[in-house]
Motif scaffolding. Structure first.
Motif, PDB file in Angstrom:
ATOM      1  N   SER A 103      69.995  25.356  64.000  1.00 40.37           N
ATOM      2  CA  SER A 103      68.974  24.589  63.868  1.00 40.37           C
ATOM      3  C   SER A 103      69.390  23.429  62.853  1.00 40.37           C
ATOM      4  CB  SER A 103      67.538  25.019  63.391  1.00 40.37           C
ATOM      5  OG  SER A 103      66.960  25.622  64.178  1.00 40.37           O
ATOM      6  N   VAL A 104      69.087  22.169  63.148  1.00 33.89           N
ATOM      7  CA  VAL A 104      69.116  20.989  62.198  1.00 33.89           C
ATOM      8  C   VAL A 104      68.110  20.537  61.692  1.00 33.89           C
ATOM      9  CG1 VAL A 104      70.430  18.745  61.854  1.00 33.89           C
ATOM     10  CG2 VAL A 104      71.574  20.607  63.157  1.00 33.89           C
ATOM     11  N   CYS A 105      67.708  20.412  60.400  1.00 31.12           N
ATOM     12  CA  CYS A 105      66.585  19.997  60.070  1.00 31.12           C
ATOM     13  C   CYS A 105      66.301  18.553  59.254  1.00 31.12           C
ATOM     14  CB  CYS A 105      65.546  20.926  59.086  1.00 31.12           C
ATOM     15  SG  CYS A 105      65.778  22.745  59.734  1.00 31.12           S
ATOM     16  N   ARG A 106      65.760  17.786  59.470  1.00 33.49           N
ATOM     17  CA  ARG A 106      65.689  16.574  58.755  1.00 33.49           C
ATOM     18  C   ARG A 106      64.277  16.079  58.240  1.00 33.49           C
ATOM     19  NH1 ARG A 106      69.864  15.207  62.624  1.00 33.49           N
ATOM     20  NH2 ARG A 106      71.694  14.828  61.706  1.00 33.49           N
ATOM     21  N   ILE A 107      64.248  15.552  56.977  1.00 37.50           N
ATOM     22  CA  ILE A 107      62.781  15.149  56.492  1.00 37.50           C
ATOM     23  C   ILE A 107      63.282  13.535  56.127  1.00 37.50           C
ATOM     24  CG2 ILE A 107      60.990  15.189  54.903  1.00 37.50           C
ATOM     25  CD1 ILE A 107      61.504  18.223  54.622  1.00 37.50           C
ATOM     26  N   ASN A 108      62.334  12.647  56.543  1.00 36.21           N
ATOM     27  CA  ASN A 108      62.701  11.061  56.557  1.00 36.21           C
ATOM     28  C   ASN A 108      64.266  10.905  56.628  1.00 36.21           C
ATOM     29  OD1 ASN A 108      60.119  10.787  56.323  1.00 36.21           O
ATOM     30  ND2 ASN A 108      60.181  10.229  54.100  1.00 36.21           N
ATOM     31  N   GLY A 109      65.078  11.424  57.379  1.00 38.20           N
ATOM     32  CA  GLY A 109      66.483  11.181  57.630  1.00 38.20           C
ATOM     33  C   GLY A 109      67.372  12.109  56.754  1.00 38.20           C
TER      34      GLY A 109
END
Length: 562
Positions: A103-109
């Motif tokens: 998994s790859v997770c991002r928050i506001n990039g």
């Protein structure tokens, strides 16, 4: 949640949907993919992922959600803890799941871990299904929920208590440090004295390292600097040089100005420039006389910088940090040296703080008990509306009466207890397993706590399973009531719930080129009547069914407006 985009997830090829405020109901035939959408949202806020979620034949699944937050939303504080900036109240969560399961997770990039995604996600979305464990089922959160419910009164006393607790905890740690093994204390004192002596011997000055680096640069580049200044001086001073030419120009312009006043202003500008340059030439001459290369000074600067860098490796990344560390260990040395005196002072302070804490703690407990009665009354009212008037709800307190029970949040531990059958003993809410009763219990709690939790979106996944008739209507009204304080997305098979929707989404699946494709559609009024009719009667929709569906919508409209 403003927008949700899902791509290559399970049987979903690609869908994108915008959500409005209020209650959004999602309906469709069994197997169309309603629960898959909830699974996607669950992953978006940190749920456990798997390669099985990736659509067959694709490299990765992509889920993205856009949220708009109010100014005082708790997500701002939580995001700041992890260095995530939220501009104009906009939060974008994204999660990609590869075929390998990674998994790859991002928050506001910004790339984040799943645990960070989960922590932030928990502040904006609350998913509740028939068997879902969430905040209201977590006993460790019950005290926090009660405090939120009565925060107008409880908040101030809790803040006072916590301010004293911080001092108490700090003082207790100081005492513990001073009462450690004497041999360890002696070794610690020797180490601190050595460090202090080493720092003091260096006789550091604030910004000294920056000044030395600048001086080293000048000394290292002495020859280039000298040649540049000399060339600049020679370019200005001397026969057939800059000043000479400007002087000639000034003489000619004087003649022109005597003959025509229009050139006076030009003459003044050239004259001012000439005298300014004369000052510059003088300065350059003085600098050339002063410039003298001193190789010994370069060695001294490099040696001093090396000494400072050695100290930086041990005590701080800058001279300021080293000086601050020196002051800190000096204070600790004084503390250890005068250990007995300091211990007596700390003990007296700790005793005083304990008394203050117990006083504030008891006051806090009294306020919590007062508000727990109000909460109990409010929940019984909600349960009665859900036809659970025989159910008894009670917050059970486990309060400490001595200092051993002091905690950061007070003297109390609280758990919500209920019994749904007369004559049966109260049991913890977390142990209740009856699906239909639990769903109504959760709705009663949600109706009250949705005002205080700060959750942006609440999702109900078939919480209305196993109910009908008047209970179904009461559940529909309660779900809509919750949507007055938080955006609500509800998957439902109940026509009563669908009729209460502010926005009705229909999910369907089709087979195109041998592959299943899921699509979402916002229903208009006529389509809502048809879909609610299908939910009432099944496949065949008669005129009577349509009339029944219209009647449900009329009832819902009246309920929503009253």
């Amino acid at each position: 949640m403003q927008e949700l985009s899902i791509k290559n997830f399970a049987i979903i090829d690609e869908i994108s949907v915008s959500f409005n405020k209020g209650l959004t109901v999602l309906t469709g035939e069994t197997g169309a993919g309603k629960s898959i959408i909830i699974d996607a949202v669950h992953l978006l806020v940190g749920g456990r992922g798997s390669s099985e979620f990736v659509r067959h034949g694709e490299k990765k699944a992509e889920i993205e959600g856009l949220f708009y937050l109010e100014k005082d939303h708790p997500c701002f504080r939580k995001s700041a803890e992890f260095g995530i900036e939220i501009e104009e109240g906009m939060l974008i969560l994204r999660r990609d799941i590869a075929q390998t399961g990674k998994s790859v997770c991002r928050i506001n990039g910004k790339l984040v871990t799943i645990s960070i995604l989960r922590e932030i996600g928990s502040t904006i979305i609350d998913i509740h299904g028939q068997h879902e464990h969430q905040e209201l089922m977590d006993e460790s959160m019950h005290l926090h929920l009660l405090d939120q419910y009565g925060k107008e009164e409880i908040g101030k006393t809790l803040n006072n208590y916590q301010e004293i607790y911080v001092q108490y905890d700090h003082t207790a740690k100081q005492m513990k440090q001073l009462t450690e093994n004497e041999q360890q204390m002696a070794h610690r004192l020797d180490l601190l004295r050595f460090q202090l002596q080493e720092i003091q011997a260096a006789n550091l000055k604030v910004n000294e390292d920056d000044e030395l680096i600048e001086e080293k640069s000048r000394l290292t580049n002495f020859e280039k600097i000298f040649d540049a200044i000399k060339s600049g001086y020679e370019g200005l001073q001397g026969e057939q040089r800059g000043m000479d030419y400007i002087g000639h120009a000034m003489g000619h312009l004087e003649t022109a100005a005597e003959l025509d006043n229009n050139y006076v202003e030009v003459l003044d500008a050239v004259t001012t420039t000439y005298y300014a340059l004369e000052d510059v030439v003088g300065t350059l001459r003085t600098e050339l006389d002063k410039l003298e290369f001193d190789p010994m000074r370069l060695n001294e600067v490099e040696s001093r910088l090396n000494e400072i860098n050695q100290l930086k490796r041990k005590y701080g990344s800058s001279v300021e940090e080293i000086i601050e560390y020196s002051a800190k260990i000096e204070e600790e040395i004084e503390l250890i040296t005068n250990r007995d005196v300091r211990l007596n002072q700390l003990e007296a302070k700790l005793t005083s703080l304990k008394e203050d804490l117990m006083l504030e703690g008891r006051q806090l407990s009294d306020l919590r008990k007062k508000w727990s009665k109000k909460l109990t009354k409010a929940i019984h009212y909600e349960l009665k509306q859900l036809y659970m008037d025989k159910t008894i709800f009670e917050p059970v307190f486990i309060s400490s009466s001595d200092v051993e029970g002091l905690r950061q949040d007070g003297l109390d531990e609280i758990a919500f207890y209920i019994t749904t059958n007369p004559g049966e003993p109260l049991k913890p809410l977390s142990k209740v397993a009856s699906g239909g009763e639990l769903s109504r219990m959760m709705l009663a709690l949600k109706t009250i706590f949705s005002k205080h939790q700060g959750i942006t979106s609440i999702i109900f996944d078939e919480v209305d399973t196993g109910v009908s008739g008047r209970v179904a209507q009461s559940i529909a009204e309660k779900i809509h009531q919750v949507s007055a304080h938080s955006q609500v997305l509800c998957i439902s098979h109940l026509p009563q719930v669908a009729a209460m929707a502010d926005t009705h989404l229909f999910i369907s699946k089709d087979i195109i080129a041998g592959r299943t494709k899921t699509s979402l559609h916002i229903l208009n009024k006529e389509e809502k009547i048809k879909e609610i009719g299908r939910m009432i009667s099944g496949v065949e929709i008669t005129d009577v069914t349509k009339e029944h569906a219209k009647e449900l919508l009329d009832i819902a409209y009246t309920k929503k407006n009253t």
